[in-house]
Design a protein around this motif. Sequence first.
Motif, PDB file in Angstrom:
ATOM      1  N   HIS A   1       0.829  -1.204   0.000  1.00 19.76           N
ATOM      2  CA  HIS A   1       0.000   0.000   0.000  1.00 19.76           C
ATOM      3  C   HIS A   1       0.865   1.255   0.000  1.00 19.76           C
TER       4      HIS A   1
ATOM      5  N   CYS B   1      -2.947  -8.164  -2.509  1.00 21.45           N
ATOM      6  CA  CYS B   1      -2.514  -7.004  -3.298  1.00 21.45           C
ATOM      7  C   CYS B   1      -3.638  -6.529  -4.209  1.00 21.45           C
TER       8      CYS B   1
ATOM      9  N   ILE C   1      -6.006  -4.284  -2.340  1.00 23.82           N
ATOM     10  CA  ILE C   1      -5.544  -2.898  -2.236  1.00 23.82           C
ATOM     11  C   ILE C   1      -5.773  -2.162  -3.552  1.00 23.82           C
TER      12      ILE C   1
ATOM     13  N   LEU D   1      -7.809   1.400  -4.429  1.00 23.56           N
ATOM     14  CA  LEU D   1      -7.243   2.531  -5.157  1.00 23.56           C
ATOM     15  C   LEU D   1      -8.030   2.820  -6.430  1.00 23.56           C
TER      16      LEU D   1
END
Length: 406
Positions: free
Chosen positions: A106, A126, A129, A133
């Motif tokens: 992150h 991942c 995250i 975003l």
Amino acid sequence: MASSNETIEAHEPVLSFRPATLAVHVDDRFALTTDVAPPMHVSTTYRYPSDPDELVPVADEDLDISTAPFIYSRLASPNTNRFEAILSSLLGARALSYGSGLAAFHAMMVYFRPNVIAIGEGYHGCHGILGILTRLYGLKKVTLDNEAEWDAAGLGKGDIVHVETPLNPTGEAVNLAKYRELASKRGALLTVDATFGPPGLQDPFALGADVVMHSGTKYFGGHSDMLCGVLATKNDEWFKGLFTERLFLGATMGNLESWLGTRSLRTLELRVGRQSQNAEKLVAWLDELMTGNQSGDGEVVRASVEKVQHASLQKEDIHWIKKQMPGGYGPVFSLWAKTPEIARRLPSKLKLFHHATSLGGVESLVEWRRMSDQTVDERVVRVSVGVENWEDLRDDLLNAFKALVQ
């Protein structure tokens, strides 16, 4: 007031010693007491100088990690700085630690803020995250092995090509040199998740990585008792930027975890070397039984297992894999069971492999991967090999296969 100047000097690799020696001695300069084992500092705050003339206010964002005194443990602390000094020497680049592997990923994404990221399947966390975003600012995610998709999304300068190698959960290797070239053509950064291939097995910087990340929970911790993430880079500007932003993200490691990490790095080379050798022997044994015409044990294994995946089995790519992973092919591999039911039952038949998620500890683990990753095929069983005698592990696997086919 204690200063971290000496700590930061240790971030520079000491080239006169080899990694195994650095892991034990690169932080000797921090030994301010006669303790042989590093003491654990539990304080979160530190006294200012007693002399008023020495009081110089500095804003958090103006702190320089090379001169910052110990003020508050979110900024710097004796345990964390000592841990990072050893990490930096082993990784051959300046390293920062974080509270978890995902915290490190992150932080990397926040700092570089790409518009497009090319990424493979890899670790599902991942992608979680990246989903956040995407919602926050419209980040585009494209498939790692599809250049047409890259170009359609406009992947270019400042964007990221993110490669995980070896892969989770298969333990297979991905060609870093190939993606370095593809990223360079577009002015993009190459970031590498090297969790499954820690120092001693591979060096992504040698193949052009811009930033290397690790879930240090795994092999840097090595004992299934600490959470940790790591980012490393040879670019001083990026390092300073990541350090400054870590102050505000608040994703630093705790005192206990940093102390445990320092303890663990002492034996990193010993542990990972043994684990990787054990895995290679187990994979070679399984592959021989899977591909041969042997009766007996071969029939038992083939009745339960469809295929085995590991970097050592990528025969057509072994020329670049040997160059990329000169120290060994990694301690993790995957079994594909004949059926989802066999994959679900296999862990219950094993005595030496704990059925648990995560990996990298001294003990061997096995996981019906569907338990923690819903994107993985139901037949996949991930194996994380520990430091036990490999023949005992082999016999345990064989006995489990026999129990499944009775």
